[in-house]
Design an enzyme around this catalytic site. Structure first.
Site, short mmCIF file in Angstrom:
data_model
loop_
_atom_site.label_atom_id
_atom_site.label_comp_id
_atom_site.label_asym_id
_atom_site.label_seq_id
_atom_site.Cartn_x
_atom_site.Cartn_y
_atom_site.Cartn_z
N SER A 191 -6.67 -0.63 -7.92
CA SER A 191 -5.36 -0.45 -7.32
C SER A 191 -5.32 -0.86 -5.85
O SER A 191 -6.28 -0.71 -5.10
CB SER A 191 -4.92 1.02 -7.44
N SER A 236 17.34 17.78 -1.97
CA SER A 236 16.97 16.79 -0.96
C SER A 236 16.33 17.53 0.20
O SER A 236 16.86 18.55 0.67
CB SER A 236 18.21 16.03 -0.48
N ASP A 260 -13.75 7.05 -1.95
CA ASP A 260 -13.78 5.59 -1.85
C ASP A 260 -14.77 5.15 -0.78
O ASP A 260 -15.50 4.17 -0.95
CB ASP A 260 -12.39 5.05 -1.52
#
Length: 327
Positions: A8, A36, A257
Protein backbone atom coordinates in the site's frame (compact mmCIF):
# COMPACT_ATOMS: atom_id res chain seq x y z
CA UNK A 1 21.03 -7.15 -2.47
CA UNK A 2 18.25 -5.28 -4.29
CA UNK A 3 14.93 -5.32 -2.43
CA UNK A 4 11.52 -4.67 -3.97
CA UNK A 5 8.68 -3.69 -1.64
CA UNK A 6 5.11 -4.28 -2.79
CA UNK A 7 2.05 -3.00 -0.98
CA UNK A 8 0.00 0.00 0.00
CA UNK A 9 0.85 3.62 -0.72
CA UNK A 10 -1.52 6.04 0.96
CA UNK A 11 -2.12 9.51 2.35
CA UNK A 12 -3.32 9.89 5.95
CA UNK A 13 -5.68 12.71 6.94
CA UNK A 14 -5.65 12.88 10.74
CA UNK A 15 -8.07 15.19 12.56
CA UNK A 16 -8.67 15.97 16.23
CA UNK A 17 -12.08 16.61 17.80
CA UNK A 18 -11.78 18.35 21.20
CA UNK A 19 -14.98 16.80 22.57
CA UNK A 20 -16.22 13.26 23.04
CA UNK A 21 -17.99 11.28 20.32
CA UNK A 22 -20.10 9.44 22.88
CA UNK A 23 -21.60 12.69 24.15
CA UNK A 24 -23.17 13.17 20.71
CA UNK A 25 -24.72 9.72 20.43
CA UNK A 26 -28.35 9.22 21.43
CA UNK A 27 -29.13 5.70 22.61
CA UNK A 28 -32.59 5.67 21.00
CA UNK A 29 -31.35 7.07 17.66
CA UNK A 30 -28.42 4.77 16.86
CA UNK A 31 -30.28 3.26 13.91
CA UNK A 32 -30.17 6.64 12.14
CA UNK A 33 -26.95 8.46 12.89
CA UNK A 34 -26.22 11.75 11.15
CA UNK A 35 -23.41 13.63 12.85
CA UNK A 36 -20.76 16.18 11.98
CA UNK A 37 -17.77 16.92 14.20
CA UNK A 38 -15.91 20.23 14.02
CA UNK A 39 -12.24 19.26 14.16
CA UNK A 40 -9.70 21.76 15.45
CA UNK A 41 -6.58 20.20 13.89
CA UNK A 42 -5.72 18.50 10.61
CA UNK A 43 -2.46 16.74 9.82
CA UNK A 44 -1.82 15.30 6.37
CA UNK A 45 0.85 12.60 6.44
CA UNK A 46 2.42 10.34 3.89
CA UNK A 47 1.73 6.68 4.61
CA UNK A 48 1.05 3.21 3.32
CA UNK A 49 2.96 0.17 4.56
CA UNK A 50 5.07 -0.37 1.43
CA UNK A 51 5.95 3.31 1.18
CA UNK A 52 6.88 3.44 4.88
CA UNK A 53 9.16 0.40 4.63
CA UNK A 54 10.73 1.73 1.44
CA UNK A 55 11.34 5.11 3.08
CA UNK A 56 13.24 3.45 5.92
CA UNK A 57 15.29 1.31 3.54
CA UNK A 58 16.05 4.39 1.48
CA UNK A 59 17.35 6.26 4.53
CA UNK A 60 19.66 3.31 5.21
CA UNK A 61 21.07 3.53 1.70
CA UNK A 62 19.54 0.46 0.06
CA UNK A 63 17.59 2.20 -2.74
CA UNK A 64 14.56 -0.13 -2.63
CA UNK A 65 12.17 -0.58 -5.55
CA UNK A 66 8.62 0.40 -4.58
CA UNK A 67 5.81 -1.39 -6.43
CA UNK A 68 2.24 -0.34 -5.68
CA UNK A 69 -0.69 1.45 -7.26
CA UNK A 70 -1.49 5.16 -6.87
CA UNK A 71 -3.65 7.85 -8.44
CA UNK A 72 -2.76 10.88 -10.52
CA UNK A 73 -2.35 12.87 -7.29
CA UNK A 74 0.82 10.93 -6.41
CA UNK A 75 3.44 13.18 -8.01
CA UNK A 76 4.44 15.26 -4.93
CA UNK A 77 4.67 12.05 -2.90
CA UNK A 78 6.81 10.48 -5.64
CA UNK A 79 9.25 13.38 -5.47
CA UNK A 80 9.49 13.00 -1.69
CA UNK A 81 10.27 9.29 -1.90
CA UNK A 82 12.83 9.76 -4.65
CA UNK A 83 14.55 12.41 -2.54
CA UNK A 84 14.90 9.80 0.18
CA UNK A 85 16.40 7.03 -1.92
CA UNK A 86 13.35 5.14 -3.16
CA UNK A 87 13.03 3.91 -6.75
CA UNK A 88 9.41 4.72 -7.68
CA UNK A 89 9.57 3.91 -11.40
CA UNK A 90 7.62 0.65 -10.91
CA UNK A 91 4.67 2.38 -9.26
CA UNK A 92 1.48 1.98 -11.30
CA UNK A 93 -0.50 5.19 -11.79
CA UNK A 94 -4.25 4.69 -12.13
CA UNK A 95 -6.14 7.03 -14.41
CA UNK A 96 -9.43 6.20 -12.68
CA UNK A 97 -8.84 6.45 -8.94
CA UNK A 98 -7.14 8.61 -6.33
CA UNK A 99 -4.30 7.31 -4.20
CA UNK A 100 -5.55 5.31 -1.21
CA UNK A 101 -6.58 7.52 1.68
CA UNK A 102 -7.00 7.02 5.42
CA UNK A 103 -9.25 9.62 7.06
CA UNK A 104 -9.41 9.48 10.85
CA UNK A 105 -10.89 11.72 13.54
CA UNK A 106 -9.80 11.21 17.16
CA UNK A 107 -11.66 12.67 20.13
CA UNK A 108 -10.20 13.73 23.48
CA UNK A 109 -10.83 10.22 24.91
CA UNK A 110 -8.74 8.68 22.09
CA UNK A 111 -11.86 7.20 20.48
CA UNK A 112 -11.54 7.13 16.71
CA UNK A 113 -13.86 7.21 13.72
CA UNK A 114 -12.00 6.30 10.55
CA UNK A 115 -12.57 5.49 6.91
CA UNK A 116 -10.09 3.85 4.53
CA UNK A 117 -10.53 4.48 0.83
CA UNK A 118 -8.65 1.83 -1.14
CA UNK A 119 -8.87 3.78 -4.39
CA UNK A 120 -6.03 3.02 -6.76
CA UNK A 121 -4.76 0.22 -4.50
CA UNK A 122 -7.34 -2.05 -6.14
CA UNK A 123 -5.33 -1.75 -9.36
CA UNK A 124 -2.18 -3.23 -7.81
CA UNK A 125 -3.22 -6.68 -9.02
CA UNK A 126 -2.15 -5.54 -12.51
CA UNK A 127 1.49 -5.08 -11.46
CA UNK A 128 3.74 -7.84 -12.80
CA UNK A 129 7.00 -8.38 -10.92
CA UNK A 130 8.49 -9.82 -14.10
CA UNK A 131 8.31 -6.28 -15.56
CA UNK A 132 10.07 -4.92 -12.47
CA UNK A 133 12.86 -7.46 -12.88
CA UNK A 134 13.20 -6.64 -16.57
CA UNK A 135 13.76 -3.00 -15.62
CA UNK A 136 16.06 -3.30 -12.57
CA UNK A 137 17.59 -6.76 -12.93
CA UNK A 138 17.52 -9.72 -10.56
CA UNK A 139 15.98 -9.04 -7.16
CA UNK A 140 17.49 -10.39 -3.97
CA UNK A 141 14.22 -10.20 -2.07
CA UNK A 142 10.60 -9.14 -2.56
CA UNK A 143 8.79 -7.83 0.52
CA UNK A 144 5.08 -8.56 0.04
CA UNK A 145 3.31 -6.20 2.43
CA UNK A 146 -0.45 -5.45 2.85
CA UNK A 147 -2.07 -4.54 -0.45
CA UNK A 148 -4.97 -5.51 -2.66
CA UNK A 149 -5.32 -9.23 -1.73
CA UNK A 150 -5.17 -10.38 -5.36
CA UNK A 151 -1.98 -8.40 -5.83
CA UNK A 152 -0.38 -10.01 -2.76
CA UNK A 153 -1.19 -13.50 -4.01
CA UNK A 154 0.02 -12.69 -7.53
CA UNK A 155 3.35 -11.45 -6.20
CA UNK A 156 4.02 -14.51 -4.03
CA UNK A 157 3.14 -16.83 -6.90
CA UNK A 158 5.46 -14.92 -9.22
CA UNK A 159 8.27 -15.16 -6.69
CA UNK A 160 7.82 -18.91 -6.36
CA UNK A 161 7.66 -19.34 -10.14
CA UNK A 162 10.80 -17.27 -10.76
CA UNK A 163 12.70 -18.55 -7.75
CA UNK A 164 12.94 -15.13 -6.05
CA UNK A 165 13.18 -15.11 -2.23
CA UNK A 166 10.25 -13.28 -0.67
CA UNK A 167 9.02 -12.08 2.70
CA UNK A 168 5.33 -12.27 3.60
CA UNK A 169 3.74 -9.55 5.73
CA UNK A 170 -0.05 -10.16 5.62
CA UNK A 171 -0.71 -7.76 8.52
CA UNK A 172 -4.12 -6.00 8.29
CA UNK A 173 -5.25 -8.14 5.36
CA UNK A 174 -5.35 -11.31 7.47
CA UNK A 175 -8.89 -10.39 8.45
CA UNK A 176 -9.97 -10.55 4.78
CA UNK A 177 -8.11 -13.70 3.73
CA UNK A 178 -9.49 -17.22 4.06
CA UNK A 179 -7.44 -20.28 4.96
CA UNK A 180 -6.40 -21.16 1.40
CA UNK A 181 -5.37 -17.59 0.62
CA UNK A 182 -3.27 -17.27 3.80
CA UNK A 183 -1.52 -20.55 3.08
CA UNK A 184 -0.88 -19.48 -0.51
CA UNK A 185 0.50 -16.17 0.68
CA UNK A 186 3.02 -17.52 3.21
CA UNK A 187 4.02 -20.85 1.64
CA UNK A 188 7.70 -20.74 0.78
CA UNK A 189 8.38 -17.33 2.32
CA UNK A 190 11.94 -16.84 3.52
CA UNK A 191 10.62 -14.45 6.16
CA UNK A 192 7.16 -14.19 7.72
CA UNK A 193 6.41 -10.97 9.62
CA UNK A 194 3.55 -10.54 12.10
CA UNK A 195 2.88 -8.83 15.38
CA UNK A 196 1.72 -10.87 18.37
CA UNK A 197 -2.00 -10.54 17.61
CA UNK A 198 -1.52 -11.27 13.91
CA UNK A 199 0.47 -14.39 14.81
CA UNK A 200 -2.50 -15.74 16.78
CA UNK A 201 -4.91 -14.75 13.99
CA UNK A 202 -2.73 -16.47 11.39
CA UNK A 203 -2.77 -19.70 13.40
CA UNK A 204 -6.55 -19.43 13.77
CA UNK A 205 -7.04 -18.76 10.04
CA UNK A 206 -4.84 -21.66 8.92
CA UNK A 207 -5.61 -24.12 11.70
CA UNK A 208 -1.86 -24.68 12.06
CA UNK A 209 0.31 -24.73 15.13
CA UNK A 210 3.44 -22.59 15.30
CA UNK A 211 5.46 -25.63 14.25
CA UNK A 212 3.10 -26.16 11.32
CA UNK A 213 3.55 -22.59 10.11
CA UNK A 214 7.33 -22.89 10.48
CA UNK A 215 7.30 -25.90 8.17
CA UNK A 216 5.97 -23.58 5.45
CA UNK A 217 8.31 -20.63 5.96
CA UNK A 218 12.01 -20.17 6.56
CA UNK A 219 11.84 -17.91 9.60
CA UNK A 220 8.99 -16.29 11.53
CA UNK A 221 9.60 -12.80 12.93
CA UNK A 222 7.04 -11.68 15.53
CA UNK A 223 7.09 -8.23 17.10
CA UNK A 224 5.80 -7.86 20.66
CA UNK A 225 5.73 -4.09 21.10
CA UNK A 226 7.57 -3.03 24.25
CA UNK A 227 8.57 -6.68 24.81
CA UNK A 228 10.76 -6.69 21.70
CA UNK A 229 10.91 -9.26 18.92
CA UNK A 230 11.03 -13.05 18.72
CA UNK A 231 12.54 -14.86 15.73
CA UNK A 232 11.86 -18.57 15.21
CA UNK A 233 13.02 -21.07 12.61
CA UNK A 234 11.84 -24.58 11.79
CA UNK A 235 15.17 -25.99 13.01
CA UNK A 236 14.26 -24.89 16.53
CA UNK A 237 16.52 -21.85 16.69
CA UNK A 238 14.91 -19.01 18.63
CA UNK A 239 16.28 -15.47 18.93
CA UNK A 240 14.77 -12.94 21.32
CA UNK A 241 15.77 -9.28 21.10
CA UNK A 242 14.39 -6.75 23.63
CA UNK A 243 12.95 -3.45 22.52
CA UNK A 244 14.79 -0.15 22.97
CA UNK A 245 13.55 1.77 25.99
CA UNK A 246 12.13 5.18 25.14
CA UNK A 247 11.51 8.09 27.47
CA UNK A 248 8.14 8.84 25.90
CA UNK A 249 6.14 7.86 22.85
CA UNK A 250 5.18 10.75 20.60
CA UNK A 251 3.36 8.64 17.99
CA UNK A 252 3.39 4.83 17.58
CA UNK A 253 2.15 4.89 13.97
CA UNK A 254 4.52 3.15 11.56
CA UNK A 255 6.77 1.58 14.19
CA UNK A 256 6.32 -1.92 12.74
CA UNK A 257 7.17 -0.69 9.24
CA UNK A 258 10.33 0.95 10.58
CA UNK A 259 11.38 -2.29 12.30
CA UNK A 260 10.97 -4.19 9.04
CA UNK A 261 13.10 -1.63 7.21
CA UNK A 262 15.94 -1.91 9.73
CA UNK A 263 15.74 -5.69 9.91
CA UNK A 264 15.69 -6.17 6.13
CA UNK A 265 18.59 -3.75 5.74
CA UNK A 266 20.63 -5.80 8.19
CA UNK A 267 19.84 -9.03 6.38
CA UNK A 268 20.73 -7.41 3.04
CA UNK A 269 24.11 -6.48 4.52
CA UNK A 270 24.70 -10.06 5.60
CA UNK A 271 24.84 -9.49 9.37
CA UNK A 272 23.37 -12.00 11.81
CA UNK A 273 19.66 -11.95 12.45
CA UNK A 274 20.36 -10.81 16.00
CA UNK A 275 22.22 -7.76 14.73
CA UNK A 276 19.53 -7.13 12.10
CA UNK A 277 16.83 -7.27 14.76
CA UNK A 278 18.77 -4.87 16.98
CA UNK A 279 19.00 -2.39 14.12
CA UNK A 280 15.29 -2.87 13.42
CA UNK A 281 14.40 -2.15 17.05
CA UNK A 282 16.56 0.99 17.10
CA UNK A 283 14.99 2.33 13.88
CA UNK A 284 11.55 1.55 15.34
CA UNK A 285 12.39 3.43 18.53
CA UNK A 286 13.49 6.40 16.44
CA UNK A 287 10.08 6.58 14.76
CA UNK A 288 8.43 6.79 18.18
CA UNK A 289 10.06 10.21 18.63
CA UNK A 290 8.16 11.73 15.70
CA UNK A 291 4.57 12.35 14.61
CA UNK A 292 4.01 10.58 11.30
CA UNK A 293 5.52 7.53 9.64
CA UNK A 294 8.05 9.29 7.38
CA UNK A 295 9.10 12.32 9.39
CA UNK A 296 12.08 10.75 11.14
CA UNK A 297 15.76 10.91 10.20
CA UNK A 298 18.57 8.44 10.88
CA UNK A 299 21.97 9.60 12.10
CA UNK A 300 24.94 7.26 12.38
CA UNK A 301 26.16 8.36 15.81
CA UNK A 302 22.67 8.25 17.30
CA UNK A 303 21.96 4.77 15.92
CA UNK A 304 25.30 3.41 17.12
CA UNK A 305 24.87 4.96 20.57
CA UNK A 306 21.40 3.43 20.96
CA UNK A 307 22.56 0.01 19.82
CA UNK A 308 25.53 0.07 22.19
CA UNK A 309 23.50 1.49 25.06
CA UNK A 310 20.75 -1.11 24.79
CA UNK A 311 22.52 -4.23 23.57
CA UNK A 312 26.22 -3.67 24.21
CA UNK A 313 29.00 -3.46 21.65
CA UNK A 314 28.56 -6.95 20.16
CA UNK A 315 26.80 -5.90 16.93
CA UNK A 316 28.23 -2.42 16.59
CA UNK A 317 31.29 -3.50 14.62
CA UNK A 318 29.12 -5.53 12.23
CA UNK A 319 26.72 -2.66 11.58
CA UNK A 320 28.84 0.49 11.71
CA UNK A 321 30.54 -0.27 8.40
CA UNK A 322 27.18 -0.18 6.66
CA UNK A 323 26.12 3.00 8.46
CA UNK A 324 29.11 5.07 7.36
CA UNK A 325 27.18 6.87 4.62
CA UNK A 326 24.79 8.29 7.20
CA UNK A 327 25.70 11.70 8.59
Amino acid sequence: MRIAVTGSIATDHLMTFPGSFTDQLLADRLDRVSLSFLADRLEIRRGGVAANISFGLGLLGLRPVLAGAVGGDFEPYRVWLKQHGVDTDSVLVSQEHHTARFVCTTDRMQNQIATFYAGAMTQARHIDLADVIERVGRLGLVMVSPDDPEAMLRHTRTCRRLGIPFAADPSQQLARLDKDAVLDLVDGARWLFTNEYEAALLRERTGLTTAGVLRLVGTWVTTHGAAGVRIQSADGEVTAVPAVETAGVVDPTGVGDAFRAGFLAGMAWGVSRTCAAQLGCVVAATVLDYVGTQEYRLYRDSLVARIRGTYGAGCVAHLVTHLRELT
